[in-house]
Design a protein around this motif. Sequence first.
Motif, short mmCIF file in Angstrom:
data_model
loop_
_atom_site.label_atom_id
_atom_site.label_comp_id
_atom_site.label_asym_id
_atom_site.label_seq_id
_atom_site.Cartn_x
_atom_site.Cartn_y
_atom_site.Cartn_z
N ILE A 116 -11.55 7.21 -1.20
CA ILE A 116 -10.26 6.24 -0.95
C ILE A 116 -9.02 7.74 -0.92
O ILE A 116 -9.75 8.50 -1.93
N PRO A 117 -8.06 7.53 -0.07
CA PRO A 117 -7.46 8.43 -0.68
C PRO A 117 -6.30 8.58 -1.84
O PRO A 117 -6.38 7.16 -2.00
N LEU A 118 -6.23 9.96 -2.57
CA LEU A 118 -5.44 9.91 -3.52
C LEU A 118 -4.32 8.56 -3.94
O LEU A 118 -4.68 8.12 -5.34
N PRO A 119 -3.95 8.57 -3.23
CA PRO A 119 -2.42 7.35 -3.30
C PRO A 119 -2.76 6.07 -3.80
O PRO A 119 -2.43 5.37 -4.57
N PHE A 120 -3.69 5.95 -3.35
CA PHE A 120 -4.65 4.83 -3.84
C PHE A 120 -4.67 4.32 -5.03
O PHE A 120 -5.57 3.65 -5.55
N PHE A 152 1.06 -1.17 -0.07
CA PHE A 152 -0.23 0.33 0.20
C PHE A 152 0.44 1.60 0.52
O PHE A 152 1.65 1.47 0.56
N PRO A 153 0.74 2.57 -0.60
CA PRO A 153 1.40 4.07 -0.82
C PRO A 153 1.86 4.57 0.30
O PRO A 153 1.76 5.17 0.84
N MET A 154 0.95 4.09 1.57
CA MET A 154 0.77 5.33 3.39
C MET A 154 0.59 4.06 3.70
O MET A 154 0.37 2.87 3.84
N GLU A 155 1.56 4.70 5.11
CA GLU A 155 1.60 3.48 6.30
C GLU A 155 0.42 3.79 6.88
O GLU A 155 -0.49 4.34 7.06
N PHE A 156 0.25 2.40 7.78
CA PHE A 156 -1.18 2.35 7.71
C PHE A 156 -1.81 3.75 9.25
O PHE A 156 -2.76 3.97 9.70
N SER A 157 -0.62 4.14 9.53
CA SER A 157 -0.60 4.96 10.87
C SER A 157 -1.16 6.33 10.18
O SER A 157 -2.03 7.09 10.79
#
Length: 262
Positions: free
Chosen positions: A190-194, A47-52
């Motif tokens: 959904i955040p754009l990095p996804f 995934f493109p973002m850390e979960f935190s």
Amino acid sequence: MALFRIRFSAGLQYRAAAIAGISTQFAWGFMEILAFMAFYRSNPAAFPMEFSHLVSYIWVQQAFLALIMPWGVGGKVVETIVNGNISYELARPMSLYNRWFFETIADRVSRFILRCAPILIVALVVPEPFRMTLPPSLPQLGMFAAAILLTLCVVTAFCILDYISVFYTMSRFSGTIFVITADFFAGGYIPLPFFPEPLRKVVELSPFGAMQNLPLRIYSGDIAGMHAVRGIALQIFWLAVMVIIGKMLMKYSLKRVVAQGG
């Protein structure tokens, strides 16, 4: 400013609606985090973002929802257009665009004040992995503050374009697809990095990328430094473009208004 104060004071009276909204936002926030957690457990590196970062993104989104959502306001404006009471608004010696702009902002700010603090407090004290983290630095927090204020103005300018469209559709529901599309491409679901890479690049340069996408990613630490500065500059550009287009469309539309046969 007088119109802002009047509408702001009126908005603060809806405390029961604020309590209902807070409970809904808590439920939605936990539901989103749990849904993403199920995917992250399978392969966090995919995934493109850390979960935190994602958790902070979701909680800040819920806390500032009243400021950044492109929906949920403007019902009174749409009603005055559809039922013909817009003629009373036209009799007032003031710019109709400016009136709608500041009244809409007042509605948003009053809702925000009633809902923000409880959500942030809970989000900061819940156990891991549901806990929201603080911004990594004071400059990051300052850029977040600037971006959230510009988002408020950009979203309001976008909503007024939606109001103006009612002059042509004469429907209370004509803007539904309009605002849902905006919410999706602004990172509301959904955040754009996804997003797929080609689509993400296009959306980030569009007016939608200048909405909630930017301040939420700045706060979470997904965007920082010059990338954040460029994003804020893009917000200023789209705000100017939409205000200019909105005022031009308003001027053109009011020349063609016919109210109740008059």
